[in-house]
Design a protein around this motif. Structure first.
Motif, PDB file in Angstrom:
ATOM      1  N   ILE A  89     -40.721   4.932  75.033  1.00  0.00           N
ATOM      2  CA  ILE A  89     -41.834   4.435  74.214  1.00  0.00           C
ATOM      3  C   ILE A  89     -41.657   2.973  73.843  1.00  0.00           C
ATOM      4  O   ILE A  89     -42.635   2.283  73.541  1.00  0.00           O
ATOM      5  N   ASP A  90     -40.423   2.487  73.872  1.00  0.00           N
ATOM      6  CA  ASP A  90     -40.206   1.067  73.623  1.00  0.00           C
ATOM      7  C   ASP A  90     -40.870   0.226  74.711  1.00  0.00           C
ATOM      8  O   ASP A  90     -41.301  -0.901  74.470  1.00  0.00           O
ATOM      9  N   ARG A  91     -40.991   0.812  75.906  1.00  0.00           N
ATOM     10  CA  ARG A  91     -41.613   0.096  77.023  1.00  0.00           C
ATOM     11  C   ARG A  91     -43.109   0.372  77.128  1.00  0.00           C
ATOM     12  O   ARG A  91     -43.901  -0.544  77.361  1.00  0.00           O
ATOM     13  N   ILE A  92     -43.528   1.632  76.950  1.00  0.00           N
ATOM     14  CA  ILE A  92     -44.930   1.988  77.203  1.00  0.00           C
ATOM     15  C   ILE A  92     -45.763   2.088  75.933  1.00  0.00           C
ATOM     16  O   ILE A  92     -46.986   2.187  75.997  1.00  0.00           O
ATOM     17  N   GLY A  93     -45.114   2.071  74.767  1.00  0.00           N
ATOM     18  CA  GLY A  93     -45.839   2.251  73.520  1.00  0.00           C
ATOM     19  C   GLY A  93     -45.854   3.708  73.085  1.00  0.00           C
ATOM     20  O   GLY A  93     -45.502   4.616  73.842  1.00  0.00           O
ATOM     21  N   ALA A  94     -46.278   3.930  71.857  1.00  0.00           N
ATOM     22  CA  ALA A  94     -46.279   5.280  71.291  1.00  0.00           C
ATOM     23  C   ALA A  94     -47.289   6.172  71.999  1.00  0.00           C
ATOM     24  O   ALA A  94     -48.379   5.732  72.374  1.00  0.00           O
ATOM     25  N   LYS A  95     -46.912   7.423  72.181  1.00  0.00           N
ATOM     26  CA  LYS A  95     -47.774   8.442  72.775  1.00  0.00           C
ATOM     27  C   LYS A  95     -47.665   9.720  71.942  1.00  0.00           C
ATOM     28  O   LYS A  95     -46.661   9.944  71.254  1.00  0.00           O
ATOM     29  N   PRO A  96     -48.685  10.584  71.984  1.00  0.00           N
ATOM     30  CA  PRO A  96     -48.538  11.889  71.328  1.00  0.00           C
ATOM     31  C   PRO A  96     -47.276  12.578  71.833  1.00  0.00           C
ATOM     32  O   PRO A  96     -47.059  12.675  73.045  1.00  0.00           O
ATOM     33  N   THR A  97     -46.442  13.032  70.907  1.00  0.00           N
ATOM     34  CA  THR A  97     -45.114  13.543  71.259  1.00  0.00           C
ATOM     35  C   THR A  97     -44.913  14.930  70.676  1.00  0.00           C
ATOM     36  O   THR A  97     -44.992  15.116  69.458  1.00  0.00           O
ATOM     37  N   LEU A  98     -44.654  15.890  71.550  1.00  0.00           N
ATOM     38  CA  LEU A  98     -44.506  17.278  71.120  1.00  0.00           C
ATOM     39  C   LEU A  98     -43.046  17.690  71.031  1.00  0.00           C
ATOM     40  O   LEU A  98     -42.265  17.441  71.947  1.00  0.00           O
ATOM     41  N   PRO A 158     -28.780  12.236  73.621  1.00  0.00           N
ATOM     42  CA  PRO A 158     -29.159  11.429  74.787  1.00  0.00           C
ATOM     43  C   PRO A 158     -30.636  11.549  75.150  1.00  0.00           C
ATOM     44  O   PRO A 158     -31.204  10.622  75.735  1.00  0.00           O
ATOM     45  N   VAL A 159     -31.259  12.665  74.794  1.00  0.00           N
ATOM     46  CA  VAL A 159     -32.701  12.806  75.033  1.00  0.00           C
ATOM     47  C   VAL A 159     -33.479  11.923  74.061  1.00  0.00           C
ATOM     48  O   VAL A 159     -34.456  11.268  74.439  1.00  0.00           O
ATOM     49  N   TRP A 160     -33.035  11.873  72.805  1.00  0.00           N
ATOM     50  CA  TRP A 160     -33.657  10.945  71.856  1.00  0.00           C
ATOM     51  C   TRP A 160     -33.539   9.502  72.362  1.00  0.00           C
ATOM     52  O   TRP A 160     -34.492   8.712  72.247  1.00  0.00           O
ATOM     53  N   ALA A 161     -32.383   9.156  72.916  1.00  0.00           N
ATOM     54  CA  ALA A 161     -32.183   7.790  73.413  1.00  0.00           C
ATOM     55  C   ALA A 161     -33.131   7.481  74.568  1.00  0.00           C
ATOM     56  O   ALA A 161     -33.699   6.377  74.647  1.00  0.00           O
ATOM     57  N   LEU A 162     -33.315   8.437  75.464  1.00  0.00           N
ATOM     58  CA  LEU A 162     -34.259   8.241  76.571  1.00  0.00           C
ATOM     59  C   LEU A 162     -35.690   8.119  76.054  1.00  0.00           C
ATOM     60  O   LEU A 162     -36.487   7.328  76.575  1.00  0.00           O
ATOM     61  N   TYR A 163     -36.011   8.915  75.046  1.00  0.00           N
ATOM     62  CA  TYR A 163     -37.351   8.854  74.451  1.00  0.00           C
ATOM     63  C   TYR A 163     -37.616   7.467  73.872  1.00  0.00           C
ATOM     64  O   TYR A 163     -38.675   6.873  74.109  1.00  0.00           O
ATOM     65  N   TRP A 164     -36.654   6.956  73.114  1.00  0.00           N
ATOM     66  CA  TRP A 164     -36.797   5.608  72.552  1.00  0.00           C
ATOM     67  C   TRP A 164     -36.984   4.595  73.679  1.00  0.00           C
ATOM     68  O   TRP A 164     -37.847   3.719  73.603  1.00  0.00           O
ATOM     69  N   ARG A 165     -36.189   4.708  74.722  1.00  0.00           N
ATOM     70  CA  ARG A 165     -36.285   3.781  75.855  1.00  0.00           C
ATOM     71  C   ARG A 165     -37.690   3.817  76.465  1.00  0.00           C
ATOM     72  O   ARG A 165     -38.254   2.773  76.818  1.00  0.00           O
TER      73      ARG A 165
END
Length: 290
Positions: A241-250, A232-239
């Motif tokens: 960046i799908d809206r704001i665009g890619a960002k540096p992700t740790l 579910p955290v991966w799903a939120l992450y996709w949600r």
């Protein structure tokens, strides 16, 4: 060494036990993050290793000890040590938590919640200003993990963190795992939180694993940084960046440290989501026949 920006790809928290793997072949990891408190020393192997890392990769310093949300004077020695690291290693980003970890001169080894009040907001903005002046640059602040709602809270957390960023001129580090945990523990919809975050303020994203509280009587999730990122955290992450665009992700993993290949796999998953989101954004919309 010139400051290298963080790419909008996956990074990993650097651990000394992974040094040989990292220096041999870090793929698919593009950058690394460390806690500056672990390197506030005058010399020795830690700084030598960090120098080697910085020579090869962009670097981010992610603080855990400034107690920004405590409403008390910041530790001037800590600020001087942080500035020395910033000057020496020229990290792409510097960040800290919206939390407090000290009171009346005593340090607590935890990140405790800041009340969401106007008074606490003013104190936080002043603390951020002091840090930014001390290190000579804009910082990012990270949203906290919540295990209970403080009775004095007077506004939504999203309003609080966005106001702190707007008023101080800092940016946001959005920890998606923290949002998921807080939503589970406090009973709100994590998607609502994700959907109001402004793209222009977000400079970095964190992903991590969590665990259920060992006491079965408490239906609480704990931010342990000791497991793979949950679905579910991966799903939120996709949600997000799908809206704001890619960002540096740790990818954060600070306890029960696994082999390097496990972290590399988590980083590859983050990169795959970034790529898939970007590919979806590039696809032209089909015309619907009338």
């Amino acid at each position: 060494m010139a400051t290298a920006p963080l790419p909008a790809r996956a990074g990993v928290g650097f651990k000394a036990e992974h040094a040989s793997d990292v220096f041999e072949n870090a793929d698919p990891v593009s950058w690394f993050e460390v806690h500056p408190e672990n390197y506030m020393v005058s010399g020795g192997p830690r700084l030598q290793m960090l120098t080697q890392l910085r020579e090869r990769f962009p670097l981010s310093l992610h603080g855990v000890g400034l107690s920004l949300g405590g409403g008390e004077p910041l530790d001037k020695n800590h600020l001087r040590s942080l500035r020395a690291l910033v000057d020496r290693f020229e990290p792409a980003q510097v960040s800290e938590h919206i939390a407090w970890s000290g009171h009346d001169g005593k340090y607590l080894a935890d990140l405790l919640p800041t009340p969401l009040t106007l008074a606490a907001l003013a104190d936080l903005v002043n603390a951020i200003d002091e840090v930014q002046n001390a290190v000579g640059r804009r910082i990012l602040i990270e949203n906290p993990t919540s295990y209970l709602a403080l009775p004095q809270n007077a506004m939504p957390e999203t309003d609080f963190i966005m106001a702190a960023a707007r008023q101080s001129g800092c940016g946001l580090l959005i920890d998606v795992n923290n949002i998921f945990i807080s939503a589970y523990n406090l009973g709100f919809d994590a998607r609502d939180y994700i959907d109001v975050l402004p793209a222009d303020l977000i400079g970095e994203i964190h992903l991590a694993g969590h665990e259920q509280d060992a006491d079965a009587r408490d239906d609480v999730l704990i931010d342990t940084h000791s497991r793979p990122v949950a679905s579910p955290v991966w799903a939120l992450y996709w949600r997000l960046i799908d809206r704001i665009g890619a960002k540096p992700t740790l990818i954060e993993w600070d306890n029960d440290i696994p082999d390097w290949q496990v972290l590399a796999h988590e980083a590859a998953l983050a990169n795959a989501i970034i790529d898939a989101s970007e590919n979806c954004a590039k696809k032209p919309l089909r015309k619907v026949a009338s």
